[in-house]
Design a protein around this motif. Structure first.
Motif, PDB file in Angstrom:
ATOM      1  N   ASP A  85      42.599 -20.363 -45.651  1.00  0.00           N
ATOM      2  CA  ASP A  85      41.602 -21.175 -45.954  1.00  0.00           C
ATOM      3  C   ASP A  85      41.422 -22.415 -47.357  1.00  0.00           C
ATOM      4  N   ASP A  86      41.944 -21.938 -47.991  1.00  0.00           N
ATOM      5  CA  ASP A  86      43.011 -22.890 -49.641  1.00  0.00           C
ATOM      6  C   ASP A  86      43.824 -22.719 -49.603  1.00  0.00           C
ATOM      7  N   LEU A  87      44.404 -24.241 -49.697  1.00  0.00           N
ATOM      8  CA  LEU A  87      45.720 -23.912 -50.181  1.00  0.00           C
ATOM      9  C   LEU A  87      46.505 -23.619 -51.233  1.00  0.00           C
ATOM     10  N   ASP A  88      45.916 -24.092 -52.168  1.00  0.00           N
ATOM     11  CA  ASP A  88      46.396 -23.530 -53.538  1.00  0.00           C
ATOM     12  C   ASP A  88      46.426 -21.930 -53.662  1.00  0.00           C
ATOM     13  N   THR A 100      59.399 -19.895 -51.284  1.00  0.00           N
ATOM     14  CA  THR A 100      59.630 -21.146 -52.042  1.00  0.00           C
ATOM     15  C   THR A 100      58.744 -22.654 -51.446  1.00  0.00           C
ATOM     16  N   ALA A 101      59.004 -22.505 -52.866  1.00  0.00           N
ATOM     17  CA  ALA A 101      58.379 -23.696 -52.960  1.00  0.00           C
ATOM     18  C   ALA A 101      59.238 -24.794 -52.329  1.00  0.00           C
ATOM     19  N   THR A 102      58.577 -26.432 -51.494  1.00  0.00           N
ATOM     20  CA  THR A 102      59.710 -26.962 -51.325  1.00  0.00           C
ATOM     21  C   THR A 102      59.229 -28.240 -52.065  1.00  0.00           C
ATOM     22  N   GLY A 103      57.575 -28.407 -52.468  1.00  0.00           N
ATOM     23  CA  GLY A 103      57.546 -29.986 -53.152  1.00  0.00           C
ATOM     24  C   GLY A 103      56.718 -30.295 -52.038  1.00  0.00           C
ATOM     25  N   GLU A 104      56.679 -30.522 -50.702  1.00  0.00           N
ATOM     26  CA  GLU A 104      56.484 -31.409 -49.900  1.00  0.00           C
ATOM     27  C   GLU A 104      55.667 -30.964 -49.113  1.00  0.00           C
ATOM     28  N   GLY A 105      54.337 -31.963 -48.751  1.00  0.00           N
ATOM     29  CA  GLY A 105      53.395 -31.537 -48.142  1.00  0.00           C
ATOM     30  C   GLY A 105      52.799 -32.346 -48.101  1.00  0.00           C
ATOM     31  N   THR A 106      51.055 -32.411 -48.117  1.00  0.00           N
ATOM     32  CA  THR A 106      50.057 -33.943 -48.134  1.00  0.00           C
ATOM     33  C   THR A 106      48.506 -32.826 -48.517  1.00  0.00           C
ATOM     34  N   ASP A 107      47.788 -33.369 -48.442  1.00  0.00           N
ATOM     35  CA  ASP A 107      46.698 -32.621 -48.824  1.00  0.00           C
ATOM     36  C   ASP A 107      45.819 -31.716 -48.314  1.00  0.00           C
ATOM     37  N   THR A 108      46.802 -32.074 -46.892  1.00  0.00           N
ATOM     38  CA  THR A 108      45.911 -31.099 -45.886  1.00  0.00           C
ATOM     39  C   THR A 108      47.365 -30.066 -46.261  1.00  0.00           C
ATOM     40  N   PHE A 109      48.300 -29.946 -45.870  1.00  0.00           N
ATOM     41  CA  PHE A 109      49.488 -29.035 -45.671  1.00  0.00           C
ATOM     42  C   PHE A 109      50.641 -28.911 -46.989  1.00  0.00           C
ATOM     43  N   ARG A 110      50.634 -27.637 -46.599  1.00  0.00           N
ATOM     44  CA  ARG A 110      52.398 -27.926 -47.841  1.00  0.00           C
ATOM     45  C   ARG A 110      53.840 -26.802 -46.715  1.00  0.00           C
ATOM     46  N   ARG A 124      44.915 -26.200 -43.844  1.00  0.00           N
ATOM     47  CA  ARG A 124      43.949 -26.687 -44.448  1.00  0.00           C
ATOM     48  C   ARG A 124      43.114 -25.765 -42.759  1.00  0.00           C
ATOM     49  N   PRO A 125      42.202 -25.023 -42.359  1.00  0.00           N
ATOM     50  CA  PRO A 125      41.547 -24.562 -41.357  1.00  0.00           C
ATOM     51  C   PRO A 125      41.370 -25.931 -39.834  1.00  0.00           C
ATOM     52  N   GLN A 126      41.247 -27.036 -40.801  1.00  0.00           N
ATOM     53  CA  GLN A 126      39.925 -28.218 -40.308  1.00  0.00           C
ATOM     54  C   GLN A 126      41.409 -28.697 -39.667  1.00  0.00           C
ATOM     55  N   ASP A 127      42.294 -28.790 -40.068  1.00  0.00           N
ATOM     56  CA  ASP A 127      43.501 -29.359 -39.529  1.00  0.00           C
ATOM     57  C   ASP A 127      44.237 -28.539 -38.112  1.00  0.00           C
TER      58      ASP A 127
END
Length: 127
Positions: A85-88, A100-110, A124-127
């Motif tokens: 529901d929420d990326l953060d 482990t976070a890769t630092g890759e992604g956009t505002d719609t996926f990580r 995100r659900p809408q994607d």
């Protein structure tokens, strides 16, 4: 249709550890949870939807080499997209269980790595 998806199998160095990580990530149940130990060659996770199929299974592979993300020296082999529901909030949750976070992604996926190095995405659900 020739058949139906029954099991998705991921090779890894420690099937029990990766099964527990994935069960926590997706809300599944590790099969054999009181008996799963470090010597297990195959561990399954049932997921929380009707019929409990497909299963996710984790198979020990001696000499396992984790994928290199984002490079292709060792390709990613497989990855899961996990809707949140929420990326953060999702990020805090996956980091807390060992991703482990890769630092890759956009505002719609990580993009993250599971404990065995397989990349997976929070979307995100809408994607």
């Amino acid at each position: 249709m020739i058949g139906s998806l029954d099991v998705v199998v991921l090779d890894c160095p420690d099937p029990a550890a990766l099964a527990h990580f994935t069960a926590e990530l997706l809300g599944g149940v590790v099969e054999g949870a009181g008996t799963v130990g470090p010597d297990d060659e195959w561990v399954e996770v049932t997921l929380p939807f009707a019929g409990h199929r497909p299963l996710l299974a984790f198979q020990r592979l001696d000499g396992y080499r984790p994928p290199v993300w984002p490079g292709q020296d060792v390709p990613q082999q497989i990855h899961l997209d996990v809707k949140v529901d929420d990326l953060d909030t999702g990020e805090r949750g996956v980091l807390a269980i060992g991703a482990t976070a890769t630092g890759e992604g956009t505002d719609t996926f990580r993009v993250y790595l599971d404990p065995a190095g397989h990349p997976f995405c929070l979307v995100r659900p809408q994607d």
